[in-house]
Design a protein around this motif. Structure first.
Motif, PDB file in Angstrom:
ATOM      1  N   VAL A  93      -2.890  -8.011  -3.523  1.00 57.68           N
ATOM      2  CA  VAL A  93      -2.923  -7.221  -2.605  1.00 57.68           C
ATOM      3  C   VAL A  93      -2.289  -7.332  -1.163  1.00 57.68           C
ATOM      4  CG1 VAL A  93      -4.813  -5.691  -1.145  1.00 57.68           C
ATOM      5  CG2 VAL A  93      -5.181  -6.428  -3.467  1.00 57.68           C
ATOM      6  N   HIS A  94      -2.511  -8.432  -0.694  1.00 59.54           N
ATOM      7  CA  HIS A  94      -1.709  -8.816   0.461  1.00 59.54           C
ATOM      8  C   HIS A  94      -0.221  -8.785   0.224  1.00 59.54           C
ATOM      9  CE1 HIS A  94      -5.648 -10.901   1.958  1.00 59.54           C
ATOM     10  NE2 HIS A  94      -5.134 -10.492   2.991  1.00 59.54           N
ATOM     11  N   LEU A  95       0.451  -9.004  -0.820  1.00 58.87           N
ATOM     12  CA  LEU A  95       1.829  -9.098  -0.976  1.00 58.87           C
ATOM     13  C   LEU A  95       2.311  -7.464  -0.974  1.00 58.87           C
ATOM     14  CD1 LEU A  95       2.808 -11.668  -3.664  1.00 58.87           C
ATOM     15  CD2 LEU A  95       3.592 -11.492  -1.381  1.00 58.87           C
ATOM     16  N   LEU A  96       1.407  -6.760  -1.615  1.00 56.89           N
ATOM     17  CA  LEU A  96       1.847  -5.370  -1.553  1.00 56.89           C
ATOM     18  C   LEU A  96       1.580  -4.675  -0.051  1.00 56.89           C
ATOM     19  CD1 LEU A  96      -0.145  -4.342  -4.867  1.00 56.89           C
ATOM     20  CD2 LEU A  96       2.257  -4.451  -4.464  1.00 56.89           C
ATOM     21  N   ARG A  97       0.702  -5.134   0.393  1.00 49.15           N
ATOM     22  CA  ARG A  97       0.552  -4.411   1.923  1.00 49.15           C
ATOM     23  C   ARG A  97       1.591  -5.237   2.758  1.00 49.15           C
ATOM     24  NH1 ARG A  97      -4.345  -6.374   3.385  1.00 49.15           N
ATOM     25  NH2 ARG A  97      -5.467  -4.832   2.444  1.00 49.15           N
ATOM     26  N   ALA A  98       2.113  -6.234   2.738  1.00 45.84           N
ATOM     27  CA  ALA A  98       3.017  -6.771   3.413  1.00 45.84           C
ATOM     28  C   ALA A  98       4.351  -6.295   2.980  1.00 45.84           C
ATOM     29  CB  ALA A  98       3.304  -8.315   3.289  1.00 45.84           C
ATOM     30  N   SER A  99       4.648  -5.609   1.802  1.00 45.40           N
ATOM     31  CA  SER A  99       5.609  -5.166   1.272  1.00 45.40           C
ATOM     32  C   SER A  99       5.924  -3.840   1.874  1.00 45.40           C
ATOM     33  CB  SER A  99       5.886  -4.826  -0.285  1.00 45.40           C
ATOM     34  OG  SER A  99       5.924  -6.478  -0.997  1.00 45.40           O
ATOM     35  N   PHE A 100       4.787  -3.108   2.090  1.00 44.58           N
ATOM     36  CA  PHE A 100       4.794  -1.670   2.652  1.00 44.58           C
ATOM     37  C   PHE A 100       5.080  -1.719   4.144  1.00 44.58           C
ATOM     38  CE2 PHE A 100       1.419  -0.541  -0.643  1.00 44.58           C
ATOM     39  CZ  PHE A 100       2.416  -0.421  -1.671  1.00 44.58           C
ATOM     40  N   ARG A 101       5.041  -2.922   4.646  1.00 42.91           N
ATOM     41  CA  ARG A 101       5.392  -2.737   6.125  1.00 42.91           C
ATOM     42  C   ARG A 101       6.856  -2.978   6.312  1.00 42.91           C
ATOM     43  NH1 ARG A 101       1.021  -6.980   7.049  1.00 42.91           N
ATOM     44  NH2 ARG A 101       2.912  -8.636   6.666  1.00 42.91           N
ATOM     45  N   TYR A 102       7.800  -3.306   5.337  1.00 38.86           N
ATOM     46  CA  TYR A 102       9.268  -3.320   5.370  1.00 38.86           C
ATOM     47  C   TYR A 102       9.792  -1.803   4.979  1.00 38.86           C
ATOM     48  CZ  TYR A 102       8.765  -8.115   6.110  1.00 38.86           C
ATOM     49  OH  TYR A 102       8.220  -9.581   6.855  1.00 38.86           O
ATOM     50  N   ALA A 103       8.832  -1.062   4.353  1.00 41.12           N
ATOM     51  CA  ALA A 103       9.299   0.323   3.698  1.00 41.12           C
ATOM     52  C   ALA A 103       8.966   1.433   4.353  1.00 41.12           C
ATOM     53  CB  ALA A 103       8.893   0.292   2.069  1.00 41.12           C
ATOM     54  N   ALA A 104       9.882   2.605   4.368  1.00 39.68           N
ATOM     55  CA  ALA A 104       9.278   3.854   4.938  1.00 39.68           C
ATOM     56  C   ALA A 104       8.152   4.282   3.908  1.00 39.68           C
ATOM     57  CB  ALA A 104      10.435   4.532   4.663  1.00 39.68           C
ATOM     58  N   ARG A 105       7.533   5.180   4.903  1.00 41.74           N
ATOM     59  CA  ARG A 105       6.196   5.653   4.069  1.00 41.74           C
ATOM     60  C   ARG A 105       6.553   6.635   2.745  1.00 41.74           C
ATOM     61  NH1 ARG A 105       2.727   6.742   1.601  1.00 41.74           N
ATOM     62  NH2 ARG A 105       0.391   7.378   2.151  1.00 41.74           N
ATOM     63  N   GLN A 106       7.630   7.326   2.820  1.00 34.07           N
ATOM     64  CA  GLN A 106       7.835   8.149   1.566  1.00 34.07           C
ATOM     65  C   GLN A 106       8.282   7.208   0.394  1.00 34.07           C
ATOM     66  OE1 GLN A 106       9.563   8.222   4.560  1.00 34.07           O
ATOM     67  NE2 GLN A 106      11.737   8.356   4.052  1.00 34.07           N
ATOM     68  N   HIS A 107       8.156   5.873   0.512  1.00 27.95           N
ATOM     69  CA  HIS A 107       8.704   5.171  -0.631  1.00 27.95           C
ATOM     70  C   HIS A 107       7.407   4.206  -1.165  1.00 27.95           C
ATOM     71  CE1 HIS A 107      13.112   5.317   0.981  1.00 27.95           C
ATOM     72  NE2 HIS A 107      12.847   6.387   0.063  1.00 27.95           N
ATOM     73  N   TRP A 108       6.385   4.286  -0.214  1.00 24.78           N
ATOM     74  CA  TRP A 108       5.287   3.355  -0.720  1.00 24.78           C
ATOM     75  C   TRP A 108       4.794   3.666  -2.045  1.00 24.78           C
ATOM     76  CZ3 TRP A 108       1.444   3.271   4.152  1.00 24.78           C
ATOM     77  CH2 TRP A 108       2.055   2.361   4.999  1.00 24.78           C
ATOM     78  N   ASP A 109       4.766   4.667  -2.480  1.00 27.14           N
ATOM     79  CA  ASP A 109       4.374   4.928  -3.913  1.00 27.14           C
ATOM     80  C   ASP A 109       5.269   4.441  -5.211  1.00 27.14           C
ATOM     81  OD1 ASP A 109       2.065   6.366  -3.162  1.00 27.14           O
ATOM     82  OD2 ASP A 109       2.631   8.060  -3.130  1.00 27.14           O
ATOM     83  N   ALA A 110       6.571   4.694  -4.919  1.00 22.76           N
ATOM     84  CA  ALA A 110       7.672   4.150  -5.765  1.00 22.76           C
ATOM     85  C   ALA A 110       7.616   2.878  -5.976  1.00 22.76           C
ATOM     86  CB  ALA A 110       8.941   4.866  -5.161  1.00 22.76           C
TER      87      ALA A 110
END
Length: 423
Positions: A272-289
């Motif tokens: 869960v931490h890895l996923l959350r940290a990954s989203f910090r580097y990505a634009a919101r519209q790409h989170w689901d993908a």
């Protein structure tokens, strides 16, 4: 009396109770009384019950009933009443507290100088655990119950949890835990100026399948492996000789700190931490993908399959978000251990419900408060939040129902360490 007679007697008693209640409600309606409010039916009943109970206590203290001739020459007699207003769940209630001549009577149901019944204290602590400020709690009690409780009184009530918190924080722990989740929640503390401070949380799964929060610690700066070493050493000193698996975030130096305290523990990076940290580097519209593309990595049946899925992810997303690829590469050694374990162990380790449900409750309480005047206030808020987790026990029951298969898997995978340390 057999069971049938007991059932008949119980039904007669219940019918009698309902008849009494019906008469009281009917009388209240005839007099134009409301159910609640300052002069409502519940207020009057509460006054009657409290005063009757106090009279009963005084009778026990003196040894004779009111107006009983046996009291003459006994050396101590009734001495009228004094008026007192107490805050109850139905609002403020004015009662007459009986007195004795030599002032030796010590009432128990409403003690001397007591202005609130216990239910009010419990209500205040419950509201504080949800993150309400003293001012908000005071306003809520005034609006809903018509009870004027000052902010200072509310602070005094919640301060009572500090004594219990100190005892809880230093209690002895189990000798071995199959899994311990560790994490830090950042809160805003006003110490000269408002600054983010970490509150360290350790959540264990016991050998019986229960979730147990081992403690809360306030850090003095940014989250660091050095402070975690201090926390883990304290946990060990409280009796924890072995931890089979430690689930944590990817903080630099943390695996080494864990190894120093429990050399045999398997360090597992929290997905869960890895996923959350990954989203910090990505634009919101790409989170689901991105979440969909990473799922085959952490659900792969083997490490080799996980690596293959990760290479596919890097090929698609590495050009746009190279920082995400580097994040997973740096955490790979601590990410993959659970892939070699039984599926039952994976479910326990990867369950987002374990530490995330605790974190979510803490964040809600902390967010509602905004910031805290000092470290003690922050710890008190977090402590009350975690103590109010799962009030119905349903979450605990669901977790324990899933635990037996995992317990067997831990016992076999870790070659008896779980039972050996418990003996």
């Amino acid at each position: 009396m057999d069971l049938e007679d007991a059932a008949v007697a119980r039904k007669k008693h219940e019918a009698s109770d309902r008849e009494l209640v019906a008469r009281l409600v009917g009388q209240a309606r005839a007099e134009g009384l409301e159910l609640v409010g300052e002069n409502g039916l519940l207020n009057r009943l509460t006054k009657l019950v409290l005063e009757s109970a106090l009279e009963g206590e005084l009778t026990d203290h003196l040894g004779y009933d009111k107006h009983d001739p046996a009291g003459r020459g006994s050396g101590n007699t009734r001495n009228g009443t004094r008026t007192k207003t107490v805050i109850t769940d139905v609002g403020p209630v004015e009662i007459g507290v009986p007195r004795d001549r030599d002032a030796s009577f010590e009432p128990k149901i409403v003690r001397k100088r007591q202005r609130r019944l216990s239910g009010v204290d419990e209500m205040v602590i419950s509201l504080a655990a949800k993150g309400l400020t003293t001012g908000e709690i005071s306003a809520h009690l005034a609006e809903v119950y018509g009870a004027e409780v000052s902010k200072q009184t509310i602070s005094t009530i919640t301060d009572k949890v500090i004594e219990g918190m100190a005892e809880w924080q230093n209690r002895p722990l189990d000798p071995v835990y199959p899994v311990v989740f560790i994490d830090a929640i950042h809160v805003k503390i006003r110490d000269g100026q408002v600054a983010n401070r970490p509150i360290y949380v350790a959540l264990a799964v016991t050998a019986d399948g229960e979730r147990d929060i081992l403690g809360l610690w306030a850090g003095d700066g940014g989250e660091g492996a050095k402070f975690w070493l201090h926390v883990l050493t304290e946990i060990k000193n409280r009796g924890v000789a072995d931890v089979l698996m430690m689930v944590c975030d990817g903080l630099k130096g943390l695996p080494q700190a864990i190894e120093q305290v429990w050399p045999q523990a398997v360090v597992q990076t929290c997905v869960v931490h890895l996923l959350r940290a990954s989203f910090r580097y990505a634009a919101r519209q790409h989170w689901d993908a991105i979440a969909k593309a990473l799922r085959p990595v952490y659900t792969a049946p083997t490490e080799a399959a996980a690596l293959e899925r990760f290479m596919e992810f890097a090929e698609v997303w590495g050009g746009k978000y190279p920082a995400i690829v580097k994040l997973w590469e740096d955490a790979w050694a601590e990410f993959v251990p659970f892939l070699s374990f039984d599926v039952e162990i994976r479910r326990v380790i990867c369950s987002t419900n374990a530490i995330e449900s605790v974190n979510a409750r803490i964040r809600r309480a902390v967010k509602a408060r905004g910031h805290f005047p000092n470290e003690q206030a922050a710890l008190k808020c977090v402590y009350m939040a975690v103590m109010s987790l799962d009030p119905t026990g349903k979450g605990r029951k669901r977790w324990m129902n899933r635990w037996k298969a995992a317990l067997n898997a831990f016992e076999i995978t870790f070659e008896g360490r779980l039972s050996a340390t418990r003996r």
